[in-house]
Scaffold this motif. Structure first.
Motif, mmCIF file in Angstrom:
data_model
loop_
_atom_site.group_PDB
_atom_site.id
_atom_site.type_symbol
_atom_site.label_atom_id
_atom_site.label_comp_id
_atom_site.label_asym_id
_atom_site.label_seq_id
_atom_site.Cartn_x
_atom_site.Cartn_y
_atom_site.Cartn_z
ATOM 1 N N MET A 1 18.925 15.891 40.659
ATOM 2 C CA MET A 1 17.553 16.342 40.469
ATOM 3 C C MET A 1 16.665 15.755 41.566
ATOM 4 S SD MET A 1 16.522 17.999 37.570
ATOM 5 C CE MET A 1 17.119 18.458 35.998
ATOM 6 N N ARG A 2 15.781 16.572 42.070
ATOM 7 C CA ARG A 2 14.811 16.157 43.080
ATOM 8 C C ARG A 2 13.431 16.091 42.441
ATOM 9 N NH1 ARG A 2 16.914 15.412 48.426
ATOM 10 N NH2 ARG A 2 18.977 16.292 48.339
ATOM 11 N N SER A 3 12.676 15.084 42.804
ATOM 12 C CA SER A 3 11.326 14.930 42.268
ATOM 13 C C SER A 3 10.298 15.310 43.326
ATOM 14 C CB SER A 3 11.078 13.489 41.830
ATOM 15 O OG SER A 3 11.954 13.162 40.773
ATOM 16 N N ILE A 4 9.283 16.045 42.882
ATOM 17 C CA ILE A 4 8.217 16.465 43.780
ATOM 18 C C ILE A 4 6.872 16.213 43.117
ATOM 19 C CG2 ILE A 4 9.574 18.201 45.021
ATOM 20 C CD1 ILE A 4 8.313 20.353 43.191
ATOM 21 N N GLY A 5 5.864 16.066 43.941
ATOM 22 C CA GLY A 5 4.492 15.987 43.467
ATOM 23 C C GLY A 5 3.764 17.237 43.908
ATOM 24 N N ILE A 6 3.045 17.850 42.998
ATOM 25 C CA ILE A 6 2.329 19.087 43.305
ATOM 26 C C ILE A 6 0.843 18.879 43.065
ATOM 27 C CG2 ILE A 6 1.973 21.512 42.701
ATOM 28 C CD1 ILE A 6 4.885 21.620 41.792
ATOM 29 N N ASP A 7 0.064 19.197 44.083
ATOM 30 C CA ASP A 7 -1.381 19.267 43.906
ATOM 31 C C ASP A 7 -1.701 20.745 43.744
ATOM 32 O OD1 ASP A 7 -4.102 19.026 43.826
ATOM 33 O OD2 ASP A 7 -4.330 18.625 45.966
ATOM 34 N N LEU A 8 -1.876 21.170 42.510
ATOM 35 C CA LEU A 8 -2.234 22.556 42.220
ATOM 36 C C LEU A 8 -3.746 22.642 42.335
ATOM 37 C CD1 LEU A 8 -1.476 25.410 41.282
ATOM 38 C CD2 LEU A 8 -1.667 24.596 38.930
ATOM 39 N N GLY A 9 -4.207 22.996 43.516
ATOM 40 C CA GLY A 9 -5.630 22.978 43.794
ATOM 41 C C GLY A 9 -6.333 24.282 43.454
ATOM 42 N N THR A 10 -7.639 24.200 43.356
ATOM 43 C CA THR A 10 -8.453 25.381 43.104
ATOM 44 C C THR A 10 -8.419 26.314 44.307
ATOM 45 O OG1 THR A 10 -9.911 24.057 41.717
ATOM 46 C CG2 THR A 10 -10.772 26.174 42.469
ATOM 47 N N THR A 11 -8.475 25.756 45.513
ATOM 48 C CA THR A 11 -8.502 26.548 46.741
ATOM 49 C C THR A 11 -7.161 26.532 47.457
ATOM 50 O OG1 THR A 11 -10.823 25.903 46.953
ATOM 51 C CG2 THR A 11 -9.805 26.920 48.862
ATOM 52 N N TYR A 12 -6.586 25.358 47.617
ATOM 53 C CA TYR A 12 -5.288 25.196 48.276
ATOM 54 C C TYR A 12 -4.400 24.289 47.432
ATOM 55 C CZ TYR A 12 -7.131 27.228 52.575
ATOM 56 O OH TYR A 12 -7.677 28.083 53.488
ATOM 57 N N SER A 13 -3.095 24.486 47.565
ATOM 58 C CA SER A 13 -2.114 23.660 46.869
ATOM 59 C C SER A 13 -1.112 23.125 47.880
ATOM 60 C CB SER A 13 -1.374 24.489 45.812
ATOM 61 O OG SER A 13 -2.270 24.944 44.827
ATOM 62 N N CYS A 14 -0.453 22.031 47.519
ATOM 63 C CA CYS A 14 0.617 21.524 48.385
ATOM 64 C C CYS A 14 1.636 20.767 47.548
ATOM 65 C CB CYS A 14 0.075 20.673 49.523
ATOM 66 S SG CYS A 14 -0.347 18.993 49.120
ATOM 67 N N VAL A 15 2.791 20.556 48.175
ATOM 68 C CA VAL A 15 3.908 19.868 47.527
ATOM 69 C C VAL A 15 4.318 18.706 48.411
ATOM 70 C CG1 VAL A 15 6.254 20.110 46.626
ATOM 71 C CG2 VAL A 15 4.710 22.076 46.600
ATOM 72 N N MET A 16 4.565 17.554 47.771
ATOM 73 C CA MET A 16 5.023 16.379 48.498
ATOM 74 C C MET A 16 6.288 15.828 47.857
ATOM 75 S SD MET A 16 1.728 14.338 49.834
ATOM 76 C CE MET A 16 2.767 13.512 51.004
ATOM 77 N N HIS A 17 6.983 15.052 48.663
ATOM 78 C CA HIS A 17 8.207 14.396 48.207
ATOM 79 C C HIS A 17 8.185 12.970 48.754
ATOM 80 C CE1 HIS A 17 12.380 13.572 47.383
ATOM 81 N NE2 HIS A 17 12.659 13.463 48.663
#
Length: 162
Positions: A1-17
């Protein structure tokens, strides 16, 4: 399993590891960018497009474009496209699915192998948090935690300070 962090933004979103090497990595989109516009476009043939390609449709078909759906999370705010009704969490789930697909492609694993932590605004109450959790389920993501954005910032600062 891989863990990710997601910023589900109002305007933009991104994923980090955060890999074992300790250096945080922004996972690029399938378009080769760091950010995904939090925009969904519902085409007349039933396809749903997310991100930059959806944003490009703003000028010529804005009535089939959804922008800022995060502001409606936890509320009764149905939208209809091509005879199908969508809730805010359903549309957010579509956006999250795109982010998850990009992350899965980055790691070469199926989306089902991803575990996620998703940031939410500090002002999100129970209804908004439950809707965000439902959006993750709609996207096929295992959501470990919904993390308030100020807490995520504090964690990030702590990681950078060792």
């Amino acid at each position: 399993m891989r863990s990710i962090g997601i910023d589900l933004g109002t305007t933009y979103s991104c994923v980090m590891h955060h890999p074992a090497s300790g250096l945080d990595v922004v996972i690029e989109t399938s378009d080769g960018k760091d950010l995904t516009p939090s925009v969904a476009y519902f085409s007349s043939n039933g396809d749903v497009i997310v991100g930059d390609r959806a944003k490009e449709r703003l000028a010529d078909d804005a009535e089939n474009l959804v922008v800022g759906i995060k502001r409606q999370m936890g509320k009764h705010f149905p939208l209809e496209f091509n005879g199908n009704e969508y809730t805010p969490e359903g549309i957010s789930g579509i956006i999250l699915r795109r982010l998850a697909q990009d992350a899965a492609a980055h790691f070469g694993v199926p989306v089902s192998d991803l575990r996620s932590v998703i940031t939410v605004p500090a002002y999100f109450g129970v209804a908004e948090r439950e809707a965000t959790f439902s959006a993750a389920e709609i996207a096929g993501l295992t959501c470990l935690e919904l993390l308030p954005e100020p807490v995520a910032a504090a964690y990030a600062y702590g990681l950078s300070e060792g």
